[in-house]
Design an enzyme around this catalytic site. Structure first.
Site, PDB file in Angstrom:
ATOM      1  CG  ASP A  96       6.126  -0.979  -4.092  1.00 32.88           C
ATOM      2  OD1 ASP A  96       5.839  -1.814  -3.199  1.00 32.88           O
ATOM      3  OD2 ASP A  96       6.277  -1.303  -5.280  1.00 32.88           O
ATOM      4  CG  HIS A 152       1.289  -2.372  -4.635  1.00 32.65           C
ATOM      5  ND1 HIS A 152       1.853  -1.121  -4.831  1.00 32.65           N
ATOM      6  CD2 HIS A 152       2.290  -3.273  -4.851  1.00 32.65           C
ATOM      7  CE1 HIS A 152       3.128  -1.261  -5.121  1.00 32.65           C
ATOM      8  NE2 HIS A 152       3.421  -2.546  -5.157  1.00 32.65           N
ATOM      9  CG  HIS A 154       5.282  -6.361 -11.399  1.00 33.22           C
ATOM     10  ND1 HIS A 154       5.839  -7.291 -10.552  1.00 33.22           N
ATOM     11  CD2 HIS A 154       6.005  -5.215 -11.244  1.00 33.22           C
ATOM     12  CE1 HIS A 154       6.847  -6.726  -9.902  1.00 33.22           C
ATOM     13  NE2 HIS A 154       6.970  -5.486 -10.303  1.00 33.22           N
ATOM     14  CG  HIS A 185       3.336  -4.138  -8.317  1.00 32.51           C
ATOM     15  ND1 HIS A 185       4.273  -4.373  -7.338  1.00 32.51           N
ATOM     16  CD2 HIS A 185       3.113  -5.362  -8.903  1.00 32.51           C
ATOM     17  CE1 HIS A 185       4.593  -5.654  -7.328  1.00 32.51           C
ATOM     18  NE2 HIS A 185       3.895  -6.275  -8.270  1.00 32.51           N
ATOM     19  CB  VAL A 186       3.959  -1.366 -13.335  1.00 37.17           C
ATOM     20  CG1 VAL A 186       4.755  -1.181 -14.623  1.00 37.17           C
ATOM     21  CG2 VAL A 186       3.330  -2.746 -13.293  1.00 37.17           C
TER      22      VAL A 186
END
Length: 531
Positions: A227, A363, A373, A400-401
């Protein structure tokens, strides 16, 4: 109301001081040998929660090159050889539209002039150049063609040595400013002094704070766990997409604003031109094109030591006495896949007497307790966790989070002194707000059938069969494998001290760059946990 907010902030300050006292006793940080630790959730500091504001990149002239074909978006990355480093940059401007003439990659040379610091830049290395295009569906008139991307492999470098360099085309002349970097030390007894780890960067004011704090801590290596630019949150006209993600499978637009990558690359140069930076893809790097191509910008804009793996989406490299394995969550990972077979070979060939530390990164986290997620990468965990455990992976980094979390040593959702420590560092700045809610809070547990892998397909959600959460998909309290979690923007630094001890520190943006909040020594026990 003002008095109430002041009281709340004082309470939060006291809480953080208490946590700090728990983490530092007589000047020493706790170690994983003292664990597992009782789970800690830091209360949300609502003074830092608000609308995430993007940087005004289009109105910032310093981000643009001053002369034609002057190098921009300069970045360094490690190769598969300790004595080599990749130097990448872009010259010329991107173009948008169908009726354009792409820049000629052969019109500008790819040259790096380099030498040992203060000894002159008397060495030359030449490389290759290319461009890429992003073609959108629905006959969109805003198709994108990049500037000229240059990539040069600088070889014959000595370990743990400071170098200075310029890149560009000396015949124009169009050369960059002088930049500096330090090569990785020699294994097995030497390690990069500081490895900075972050995910979910984006291009916001929070990103600016993260990058300035990271640079102020003078890392030797940067690890970006997906990301990156969040270009896929923007439509082809540069406006923020109405959908959560313009290029997600459920979006009818399948758009992404590629100039966002150029703005991001210019902004990141303060770090990437001096610190070798290794990246792994996140879901925001997929960016599906009209012809179903994916990860195009990611593949072209970064250099990877991917000769052995044959893929830029998963690869490995050494940094001193650390072997890093970078895995792809958005490419097949089942036991019959190319990635899994490569991983088996790579782990089998790791010599722990040369690289005692084994660190993995990908990720989406396997052990996140946040609602967003939650257990989304369960299929990947089912396929790969046993292999990583068998080979004694010490630490796992994820993004990701949009929050921070550190686990106790864990394997298959069970506390295990030989399991890795899983660390989620996904709140570097991003283009969205922080993740606040946890799956173990009342009403937050998702239905297992609603947690499929959105990209690879399939669902591996199941209820726990033993332990305090038996019969349920979520715990009703912070799980015992979760040691520390906090919703703040920030990053972390790994300092490997020797063959058995490494210090991990979590740094929050609201604190001074030198002040860490969550610190722990991660201790290897090769005699107890042979791989």
């Amino acid at each position: 109301m003002v008095l109430a907010m002041k009281s709340l902030n004082r309470l939060l300050h006291c809480w953080i001081l208490l946590i700090s006292l728990l983490f530092v006793v007589n000047g020493q940080f706790p170690s994983t040998l003292e664990g597992p630790f009782k789970p800690v959730t830091v209360p949300v500091n609502y003074s830092i929660i608000g609308q995430v504001t993007s940087l005004p990149v289009n109105d910032n002239p310093p981000l643009s090159p001053e002369i034609e074909f002057q190098p921009q978006q300069i970045s360094l990355s490690l190769s598969s050889d300790l004595s080599s480093v990749w130097v990448s940059w872009i010259t010329g401007e991107y173009q948008i539209g169908d009726d354009i003439e792409p820049l000629d990659p052969q019109s500008v040379a790819s040259v790096v002039q380099y030498g040992v610091y203060k000894s002159g830049r008397n060495n030359l290395a030449a490389g290759s150049s290319f461009i890429y295009s992003q073609q959108y569906p629905n006959e969109d008139p805003n198709n994108y063609t990049s500037g000229i991307i240059h990539r040069v492999l600088v070889t014959g470098l000595d370990p743990d040595t400071m170098y200075e360099y310029q890149c560009g085309d000396p015949s124009i002349p169009a050369m960059s400013e002088v930049h500096y970097f330090r090569t990785m030390p020699s294994p097995p007894k030497d390690y990069p002094s500081r490895v900075v780890v972050v995910g979910g960067l984006g291009l916001t004011y929070n990103t600016s704070t993260t990058i300035s704090h990271m640079a102020a801590n003078h890392p030797d290596l940067a690890l970006l766990v997906g990301d990156l630019s969040f270009a896929d949150l923007y439509c082809t006209n540069g406006t923020l997409c109405d959908f959560q993600n313009c290029s997600f499978p459920q979006s009818p637009l399948q758009e992404t604003y590629q100039p966002r990558w150029d703005h991001w690359g210019r902004f990141m140069q303060i770090l990437t031109a001096t610190v070798p930076t290794m990246v792994i893809e996140g879901d925001h790097e997929i960016e599906k094109q009209a012809d179903d191509l994916t990860f195009t910008a990611y593949n072209y804009r970064f250099a990877f030591p991917s000769d052995e793996s044959g893929s830029t989406l998963y690869y490995s490299f050494n940094a001193g006495g650390i072997h890093f394995v970078m895995l792809g969550a958005y490419v097949p990972y089942d036991k019959s896949s190319d990635q899994y077979k490569w991983l088996e070979r790579d782990l089998f060939n790791v010599n722990r007497s040369v690289t005692p530390w084994l660190v993995a990164a990908w990720h989406p986290p396997w052990y996140s307790t946040y609602k967003d997620h939650y257990r989304e990468a369960e299929c990947m965990r089912v396929e790969m966790e046993e292999l990583l455990y068998k080979h004694g992976v010490d630490i796992v980094f994820n993004g990701h989070v949009n929050a921070y979390e550190r686990s106790n040593r864990v394997y298959n959702y069970t506390l295990d002194p030989c399991g890795p420590v899983h660390i989620t560092v996904g709140s570097g700045g991003n283009e969205m707000n922080l993740t606040l809610e946890h799956a173990d809070e009342p009403g937050n547990c998702p239905d297992p059938s609603n947690t499929p892998d959105r990209f690879m397909g399939g669902s591996c959600g199941f209820n726990f069969t033993s332990g305090p959460a038996a019969g349920n998909f979520c715990w009703n309290e912070q799980p015992e494998y979760s040691a520390y979690r906090e919703s703040s923007f920030g990053y972390g630094i790994l300092e490997v001290k020797n063959q058995t001890h490494a210090l991990w520190m979590w740094y929050r943006n609201q604190d001074r760059y030198s002040v860490g909040t969550d610190g722990i020594y991660i201790v290897r026990q090769p005699d107890r946990c042979p791989s």
